[in-house]
Write a protein that holds these residues in place. Structure first.
Motif, PDB file in Angstrom:
ATOM      1  N   PRO A 152       0.827  -1.199   0.000  1.00 23.95           N
ATOM      2  CA  PRO A 152       0.000   0.000   0.000  1.00 23.95           C
ATOM      3  C   PRO A 152       0.866   1.256   0.000  1.00 23.95           C
ATOM      4  O   PRO A 152       1.884   1.312   0.668  1.00 23.95           O
ATOM      5  N   SER A 153       0.442   2.239  -0.772  1.00 23.95           N
ATOM      6  CA  SER A 153       1.138   3.524  -0.719  1.00 23.95           C
ATOM      7  C   SER A 153       0.720   4.240   0.559  1.00 23.95           C
ATOM      8  O   SER A 153      -0.457   4.284   0.895  1.00 23.95           O
TER       9      SER A 153
ATOM     10  N   LYS B 296      -0.847   7.829  -0.818  1.00 17.94           N
ATOM     11  CA  LYS B 296      -1.974   7.833  -1.746  1.00 17.94           C
ATOM     12  C   LYS B 296      -3.128   6.972  -1.258  1.00 17.94           C
ATOM     13  O   LYS B 296      -4.183   6.940  -1.875  1.00 17.94           O
ATOM     14  N   LYS B 297      -2.875   6.232  -0.208  1.00 14.62           N
ATOM     15  CA  LYS B 297      -3.946   5.426   0.391  1.00 14.62           C
ATOM     16  C   LYS B 297      -4.569   4.449  -0.587  1.00 14.62           C
ATOM     17  O   LYS B 297      -5.768   4.261  -0.630  1.00 14.62           O
ATOM     18  N   ARG B 298      -3.766   3.869  -1.415  1.00 16.62           N
ATOM     19  CA  ARG B 298      -4.223   2.849  -2.350  1.00 16.62           C
ATOM     20  C   ARG B 298      -3.001   2.031  -2.736  1.00 16.62           C
ATOM     21  O   ARG B 298      -1.884   2.417  -2.430  1.00 16.62           O
ATOM     22  N   PRO B 299      -3.216   0.903  -3.426  1.00 15.91           N
ATOM     23  CA  PRO B 299      -2.031   0.103  -3.762  1.00 15.91           C
ATOM     24  C   PRO B 299      -1.052   0.890  -4.631  1.00 15.91           C
ATOM     25  O   PRO B 299      -1.449   1.630  -5.520  1.00 15.91           O
TER      26      PRO B 299
END
Lengths: 315, 541, 312
Positions: free
Chosen positions: C82-83, C86-89
């Motif tokens: 997870p980034s 960016k709060k996403r993969p």
């Protein structure tokens, strides 16, 4: 990877000094002389900045911001009313200082490891060269970004970064040259006579490397300056208010409309210095390059290889 | 060869000419002129916005909800925070505290439709503030406001009760935050199709490039005055400005302060500024062992700062001199209880003299073998000029300042949370996006919430400054009326700024909008997160 | 031939592995606790349990080599974690940004080819003429001007003053022009000069002299004999040129607010988004390695002597 290896090995060949009196040729090469003069003058100016600068580069004057060039401020003033000329001069200290320090650092580390790889057996060679391969498998700026990003901002870290990402190229070249020198008769003879390796290095190998390394360093100075100011531009350089060209340019970009000259001064300074280093380096290389003839056109045989190497990885 | 050298010199000359010629504009800012032609209801406004801050889908881990300006324009909160910091009905028409002193009852607007045409009801509110969180979406607002995901109950289709775990009299003021905006039952506001109730309907979104919105013709409130809004992201403020000047954008959010005067002087453009919304604050570390633990040093810092120079140099005049930690209106009538500090170098010097800090040969003071040198922390986004102004102000009083720019939030957090914090001053421009008057001082300074304990008046156990601050925190929490809460908050700010010199107010910066002359915008909000676009319009070309 | 390629491949795989290890080790050795960092980005005041959760998610509770193994396994299956920011993969974010960078790189590459070949030929044909000298000056300048300065010069001139092109951002073809020029400047300069030198060498060869004596003009000679033979030394440098391209892209994307992977890299570094840093750098390294491999192969095809060397 074979590509750089082939290149650098050829480069190493060409670097075997010829010892012929070619100084006159260099002096006659106008662009090389121009480059060298600018480089020397700028380095002198940087050294003498405290005496040459008309003002304290960090002294603010909020009453005269963005002043146009005048007698008291030859390059005008910046957004905080500081004398731009003094800042550029003092900036040279840091920018050029880092370029010099970085280059010296790279040379020392690169020569040491290259010599070790070239002189001491297979294990050291394999180890050092494989590590170098891995480092060379990444574009230097990207590696530098990661390293400096993780180390944190600051002068020392910036230089460490530059050395860390650029030593492999040097190590390779030095190793190549070492191998070449090693094969020469007098070294063979010395070895046969039982001279210790350290002695051989000190007596025969190292002196033969001095010339090529000087050339390489001069050429690289421009490249290191570009790298340092690039990282500094991205915000990984020195803390304010100390002037440094890359950071000055970054700070000036918000005044692009209002005072584009603040962008131009550091930008032109960097460009001029890189240009000067490149010109001087080219000229110096001609001194040591057996392939170049006096009346030859600018970019000939031996030249093109190293010019490409030297220029390609600049930002 | 000589020819080459000559050509080189010439080229350098051309380069130099290309970037020369700029000079300081002597023009002063003009106030926005009114638009002569009528707003075009079918118009499109192209907005140049800052960095794309729309985080999308969760990572499987808990994802925070997206929080962006058009959140209050696509999805709406129950209560709006008007630009004068008063509360305005949103999806709730009115709200009242129940006799138990704990439950807030919200009466919802009827006849509101989601963008997909389905009606809005209490179920949507319950979902938004309740079960939604269990689907891997944590709302920090919900946690802070309610303390539980089971706190919201439906009474009937248009009435809901909010019962926080412990009494929260500031609840209506807190839920204005766009993070608490209502989403349709069973959906999330970070996943398509983004069906909200607000004045703007979602059309398309390309990460880091554009977001396009279209007027909601069925909006319950005042409908937008133009048809289409396309937002482009320009993280670099300079390129945002250039986008406007070159005609690629009609409206620019967050114009660089330095560009306002020249732009306002150009008859093709206008500049509109909000009341001070971003307060530039200098936090002073009072942990034991720091030089700034000594009150005399803090006082000297507070009186050495030249706020006028700060406003002029750093913000090019687009600010008021710092006085409060938050927008003035959030404090209401109590705002005047906080005094405006003015530069008083003589006082600063005297305080230091009295405290035994003697001026040395280089102009910097020292006491014994201790030099009066402070470390000033500046985050990446803080402009160099702000740090240098402070440095040069303090130098005049004999205080040496070393600037330390932290490259990232993590480094700063590490410094903060170490509990030691190898710095004395920290410059940070925060926002007050909340209607709760005590929001900012409590968030940053109360020992009960602050993670950055070094600034809390009661934070360092060895040097308690008395329970006065925490008492005001209690008062603000217990205040029955907004006015009482405002009074308590003003007292907190007074303690921090006027008595203890822990927060030094530098400037209250305007939010700056640039626009082409055919755009009209009359209601800029001091808090960008709460900005709505009802007053924005574009004239027919 | 196959043997030569095989050997190249055999060298590339361990290099890539070592590279991945270097990247992982570098980022892992950074100061600070990534799990606390991750937890803090999720909630303002993370509880120990939440930090522990983040720790487990990042595999930081495992021994170092296991961590590396898991990361590598994830990388091979397209999961780079997870980034933080960016709060996403990480992979999703890179996917979103990749197109922009590829677009820029290809536009630049196209410019390089379109410009470098004619300029190189021009330089060779007008050898020692003022055209050649002018080209030399231009090449030197291109090699000396920092991309971030050149970029702003273009913005000031072409966008602000002449209003010809969009200032920045990614909005169709016009916005691509300036960034592509900045990225292409250095490689164009280098390649055109290389090609020129290479052509000059070819011109001095016997068969060209013969051709000339047969009455073919310079243009015909270049077209028939020159370019193919001159290409060999140029190809040697394509790998390095590509490296320069990758680096140029980083700075250029910053200057022109181009929403690509280069920007993402700088953002990730300044936000200490560890998984993202690891991912983007691994990607850059892999691409660089693959391109160099391809260049090697091309070189092998063009110049049989190199293949023989592989047999030694």
């Amino acid at each position: 990877m074979s590509t750089p290896e082939v290149t650098l090995r050829q480069a190493g060949d060409a670097f075997v000094p010829q010892g012929q009196p070619v100084l006159r040729r260099f002096v006659r090469d106008a662009s090389a002389m121009a480059g060298l003069s600018i480089a020397v003058l700028a380095l002198l100016a940087a050294l003498l900045a405290p005496w040459l600068a008309t003002r304290d580069p960090t002294a603010t004057n909020f009453g005269s911001r963005f002043a146009s060039p005048s007698r008291s401020h030859p390059m005008g003033t910046d957004n905080l009313g500081r004398d731009e000329f003094s800042r550029i001069l003092h900036g040279a200290r840091l920018s050029l200082g880092m370029a010099v320090a970085g280059t010296v650092g790279i040379s020392v580390v690169g020569i040491t490891l290259g010599l070790v790889a070239g002189m001491y057996g297979r294990l050291a060679e394999t180890l050092i060269m494989r590590v170098a391969d891995v480092f060379l498998a990444l574009p230097t700026l990207i590696l530098a970004l990661v390293v400096v990003g993780l180390l944190g901002q600051g002068l020392r870290n910036l230089i460490i970064t530059i050395v860390l990402v650029q030593w492999p190229g040097y190590a390779r070249i030095v190793r190549g040259m070492t191998l070449k020198v090693r094969e020469r008769d007098f070294v063979e003879a010395a070895r046969a006579a039982g001279t210790s390796r350290l002695r051989i290095v000190a007596r025969h190998v190292a002196p033969n490397l001095v010339g090529p390394v000087v050339v390489l360093s001069t050429l690289d100075m421009g490249r290191v300056l570009l790298a340092v100011s690039g990282l500094s531009f991205l915000g990984f350089g020195i803390s304010p208010p100390t002037p440094e060209w890359g950071a000055m340019l970054a700070d000036a970009k918000i005044y692009l409309d209002r005072a584009p000259q603040l962008l131009a001064w550091p930008g032109l300074s960097i460009t001029t210095m890189v240009l000067a280093f490149n010109l001087a380096g080219d000229g110096l290389r001609d001194l040591l390059d057996p392939h170049t003839t006096d009346d030859g056109p600018g970019w000939q045989k031996g030249r093109r290889r190293r010019r490409a190497r030297a220029h390609l990885s600049t930002t | 060869m000589r020819r080459k050298a000559l050509a080189l010199v010439m080229l350098m000359g051309i380069l130099a000419a290309a970037c020369g010629g700029g000079s300081d504009s002597k023009n002063t800012a003009q106030t926005a002129t009114t638009v002569s032609s009528k707003p075009d209801p079918n118009g499109e406004i192209r907005i140049a916005a800052n960095e794309d801050q729309w985080p999308v889908n969760g990572t499987g881990a808990k994802a925070t909800h997206f929080m962006y300006v058009y959140n209050v324009n696509v999805y709406e909160p129950l209560v709006y925070l008007a630009s004068d910091y008063t509360l305005k009905p949103g999806l709730a028409l009115r709200w009242e505290l129940q006799p138990d002193g704990k439950t807030w009852r919200f009466f919802l607007r009827q006849g509101v439709k989601w963008h997909d045409g389905t009606p809005f009801t209490a179920d949507d509110v319950v979902w938004s503030w309740g079960p939604r969180q269990n689907e891997g979406k944590t709302l920090s607002t919900v946690q802070g406001t309610l303390g539980s995901a089971d706190a919201v109950k439906k009474i009937d289709d248009f009435t809901v009760d909010f019962t926080p775990t412990s009494p929260n009299l500031r609840l209506p003021e807190q839920i204005v935050h766009p993070e608490g905006a209502i989403v349709k039952n069973g959906t999330h506001n970070d996943t398509a199709p983004y069906s909200g109730t607000g004045p703007w309907k979602f059309v398309s979104y390309t990460p880091a490039q554009t977001a396009v919105f279209e007027r909601n013709d069925n909006y319950w409130g005042e409908k937008p005055q133009f048809k289409k809004m396309s937002i482009r992201f320009y993280p670099d403020p300079q390129t945002r400005l250039e986008a406007l000047k070159s005609g690629q954008a009609d409206f620019v959010i967050d114009l660089p302060a330095d560009a306002t005067k020249a732009l306002a002087a150009d008859s093709n453009f206008k500049v509109v500024t909000s009341k001070p919304g971003r307060n530039h604050l200098l936090y002073v570390n009072k942990l034991e062992g720091r030089i700034t633990n000594e009150k005399a040093v803090r006082e000297a810092v507070a009186y050495s700062i030249d706020r006028k120079a700060y406003v002029d140099v750093v913000l090019d005049g687009n600010a008021e001199q710092g006085r409060w930690m938050a927008p003035q209106s959030v404090l209401g009538a109590s705002a005047n209880n906080v005094a405006q500090l003015t530069t008083d170098l003589a006082r600063a010097k005297k305080v230091l003299d009295d405290a035994g800090w003697k001026v040395g040969s280089d102009g910097i003071r020292s006491k014994g073998d201790k030099r009066l040198k402070l470390i000033l922390l500046g985050q990446q986004e803080v402009p160099e000029s702000a740090l240098v102004v402070i440095q040069s102000n303090l130098k005049a009083a004999g205080i040496d300042v070393e600037i330390k720019k932290t490259p990232d939030v993590a480094t700063r957090n590490a410094l903060y949370n170490s509990g030691k914090g190898d710095f004395d001053l920290d410059l940070e421009p925060p926002n007050q996006n909340d209607g709760n008057p005590a929001f900012l001082p409590v968030l940053r300074m109360s020992t009960r919430t602050a993670t950055n304990i070094q600034f809390a008046p009661n934070g360092a156990p060895a040097t308690p400054s008395g329970p006065a601050f925490e008492a005001e925190v209690d008062k603000s929490i217990a205040a029955k009326t907004t006015a009482e809460a405002q009074a308590a908050s003003a007292n907190m700010m007074k303690i921090l700024s006027n008595d203890e010199y822990l927060v030094i107010n530098l400037a209250g910066a305007y939010r700056i909008y640039g626009m082409s002359k055919n755009v009209s915008f009359t209601d800029p909000h001091p808090s960008f997160t709460n900005q709505t676009w009802g007053s924005l319009s574009i004239a027919a070309k | 031939m196959a043997r030569y390629f095989g050997r190249r491949l055999l060298v590339a795989v361990p290099t890539l592995l070592a590279l991945s290890f270097l990247i992982f080790a570098l980022v892992s050795s950074a100061p600070g606790d990534p799990s606390e960092e991750l937890a803090r980005r999720r909630t303002q005041d993370p509880k120990p349990a939440e930090i522990a959760e983040a720790k487990a998610e990042l595999h930081l509770d495992r021994p170092f080599l296991t961590q590396y193994g898991l990361w590598l396994k994830g990388a091979l299956t397209g999961d780079l974690g997870p980034s933080f920011a960016k709060k996403r993969p990480v992979v999703d974010e890179i996917k979103d940004r990749f197109g922009a960078t590829v677009e820029l790189a290809f536009a630049a590459l196209l410019l390089v080819v379109v410009m470098a070949v004619p300029l190189g030929v021009l330089g060779a044909m007008f050898h020692r003429h003022w055209v050649d000298q002018g080209l030399r000056v231009w090449a030197l300048l291109s090699a000396s001007i920092p991309g971030f300065f050149f970029g702003y010069l273009l913005i000031i001139e072409l966008a602000t003053r002449l209003k010809l092109l969009p200032v920045a951002g990614r909005q169709g073809l016009p916005s691509l022009i300036m960034p592509a020029i900045v990225v292409a400047a250095l490689p164009t300069a280098v390649i055109s000069r290389l090609l020129r030198a290479s052509l000059l060498e070819v011109f001095s060869d016997d068969y060209v002299r013969t051709a000339r004596s047969k009455g073919l003009n310079s243009f015909q000679i270049v077209a028939r004999h020159g370019l193919r033979n001159a290409a060999i030394p140029v190809v040697t440098y394509l790998g390095t040129v590509f490296g320069g391209l990758l680096e140029g892209v980083v700075i250029t994307e910053i200057v022109f607010a181009w929403p690509g992977v280069g920007r993402l890299t700088v953002e990730a570094i300044s936000q200490r988004d560890y998984p993202m840093i690891q991912a983007v750098v691994l990607m850059a390294g892999t691409i660089y390695l693959v391109v160099n491999l391809a260049v090697d192969m091309l070189y092998g095809v063009l110049d049989p002597r190199i293949r023989l060397e592989g047999r030694r």
